[in-house]
Design an enzyme around this catalytic site. Structure first.
Site, short mmCIF file in Angstrom:
data_model
loop_
_atom_site.label_atom_id
_atom_site.label_comp_id
_atom_site.label_asym_id
_atom_site.label_seq_id
_atom_site.Cartn_x
_atom_site.Cartn_y
_atom_site.Cartn_z
N GLY A 104 0.78 -1.24 -0.11
CA GLY A 104 -0.29 0.19 -0.03
C GLY A 104 0.89 1.02 0.12
O GLY A 104 0.58 2.15 -0.79
N HIS A 105 1.81 1.30 0.93
CA HIS A 105 2.67 2.38 0.74
C HIS A 105 3.69 2.46 -0.25
O HIS A 105 3.79 3.62 -0.96
CB HIS A 105 3.82 2.33 2.01
N GLY B 222 -3.41 7.72 1.35
CA GLY B 222 -4.20 6.42 1.05
C GLY B 222 -5.57 6.85 1.37
O GLY B 222 -5.87 7.48 2.42
N ASP C 65 -6.96 5.59 4.93
CA ASP C 65 -7.34 6.40 5.97
C ASP C 65 -8.39 7.68 5.52
O ASP C 65 -7.51 8.63 5.22
CB ASP C 65 -6.01 6.79 6.59
N GLN D 85 -8.72 10.70 7.36
CA GLN D 85 -7.29 11.38 7.62
C GLN D 85 -7.08 12.58 6.27
O GLN D 85 -6.50 13.37 6.50
CB GLN D 85 -6.31 10.39 7.80
N SER E 249 -2.38 -3.12 5.94
CA SER E 249 -2.11 -2.39 7.09
C SER E 249 -0.82 -2.80 7.77
O SER E 249 -0.63 -3.81 7.94
CB SER E 249 -3.39 -2.28 7.94
#
Ligand code: AMP
Length: 287
Positions: free
Chosen positions: A36-37, A147, A150, A153, A185
């Site tokens: 994901g990162h 992303g 979140d 966020q 995650s």
């Protein structure tokens, strides 16, 4: 790839890139990096000439009973992922580099920070908005990548950037998932084998919401009830919320607008997981 723990040196390196005419992209993370990162860094690589990834487990966004001390720290593997994904610079400061012991300033996005995750994790988003503001002031990016994982966020960061006139464009990137749908995650590594299996229920509940929105006349409230019933019937899942709300304000929907967002949070064992999906409601004429 350069690696820096000093804020001043990081600022200098980035200014040098900027003076050379390069556009700058920033990807803030807390490390324990996963695909994901990597997708965020890859997206930054496509859009910007110079990519800085920040790795900082930010103490101010953890509550007193949360997992700050046991949050996974895997710097060597993280640097490898940054390298492979195309980062030019990794800024990985110590806590004392980011916070003076007598610091008094916080950045608070008042309303958006008070609901959902903010209600369950008091003070969390103050920590997030403050550290992201500081990271933006150190790295001075043109674009910053967050992303959708979140969801709240990224809305809060967008609001903050707009309210503070920060010259940064926020790019929200799609959620990267495991093959059974579980959103990737850093906290998934806390899950036991049984919990890992159960955790797939979060994304399954969101799929259910997508289907109910697109294929039935269910109201937002009915979709919330269906998601909650599904999650509450799954062993090892302790539901915290399952809501269908406005994509910008996170406020309740009392009719079927064209779009919405479904957000869920649950404890699976001792691990707290969140996930979300955008909903498209079928128009009444469609049926
Ligand atoms: P974190 O390290 O958890 O603070 O996350 C850093 C950034 O990566 C945030 O913008 C997250 O939303 C994003 N992110 C985390 N997990 C995923 C995922 N599964 N897919 C896409 N982005 C993600």
């Amino acid at each position: 790839m350069m690696i820096e723990s000093s804020a001043a040196a990081t600022r200098l390196l980035i200014r040098k890139a900027r003076f050379a005419g390069k556009s700058v992209g920033c990807v803030p993370t807390m490390g324990a990096l996963h695909p994901g990162h990597a997708s965020l860094i890859g997206r930054a690589r496509e859009s910007c000439d110079f990519v800085v990834t920040t790795i900082f487990v930010n103490p101010t966004q953890f509550g007193p009973n949360e997992d700050f001390t046991r949050y996974p720290r895997t710097l060597e593997q993280d640097l490898e992922i940054c390298r492979k994904s195309g980062a030019d610079l990794v800024f990985t400061p110590e806590v004392r580099e980011m916070y003076q012991p007598d610091a008094q300033t916080i950045v608070r996005v008042t309303q958006l920070s008070s609901v959902l995750e903010g209600a369950h994790r008091p003070g969390h988003f103050d920590g997030v908005s403050t550290v992201v503001a500081k990271l933006f002031l150190i790295t001075e990016p043109d674009l910053a990548f967050f992303g959708q994982k979140d969801y709240q966020q990224q809305l809060i960061i967008r609001r903050m950037v707009s309210d503070l006139n920060l010259p940064v464009e926020i790019v929200t990137c799609p959620i990267v998932r495991e093959s059974d749908g579980l959103a990737m995650s850093s906290r998934n590594r806390y899950l036991s084998a049984e919990e890992r299996t159960a955790a797939a229920a979060l994304s399954a509940a969101l799929k259910l919401a997508e289907r109910l929105a697109a294929e039935t006349h269910s109201s937002p409230g009915e979709i919330e009830d269906q998601m909650a019933a599904f999650l509450q019937s799954t062993d090892r899942i302790e539901l915290q919320y399952a809501v269908v709300v406005d994509t910008d304000t996170l406020e309740k929907l009392n009719h079927r607008p064209p779009t919405g967002v479904a957000l869920v949070a649950a404890r699976v064992g001792t691990t707290r997981l969140i996930d979300n999906t955008l909903l498209r409601f079928a128009s009444e004429e469609f049926h």
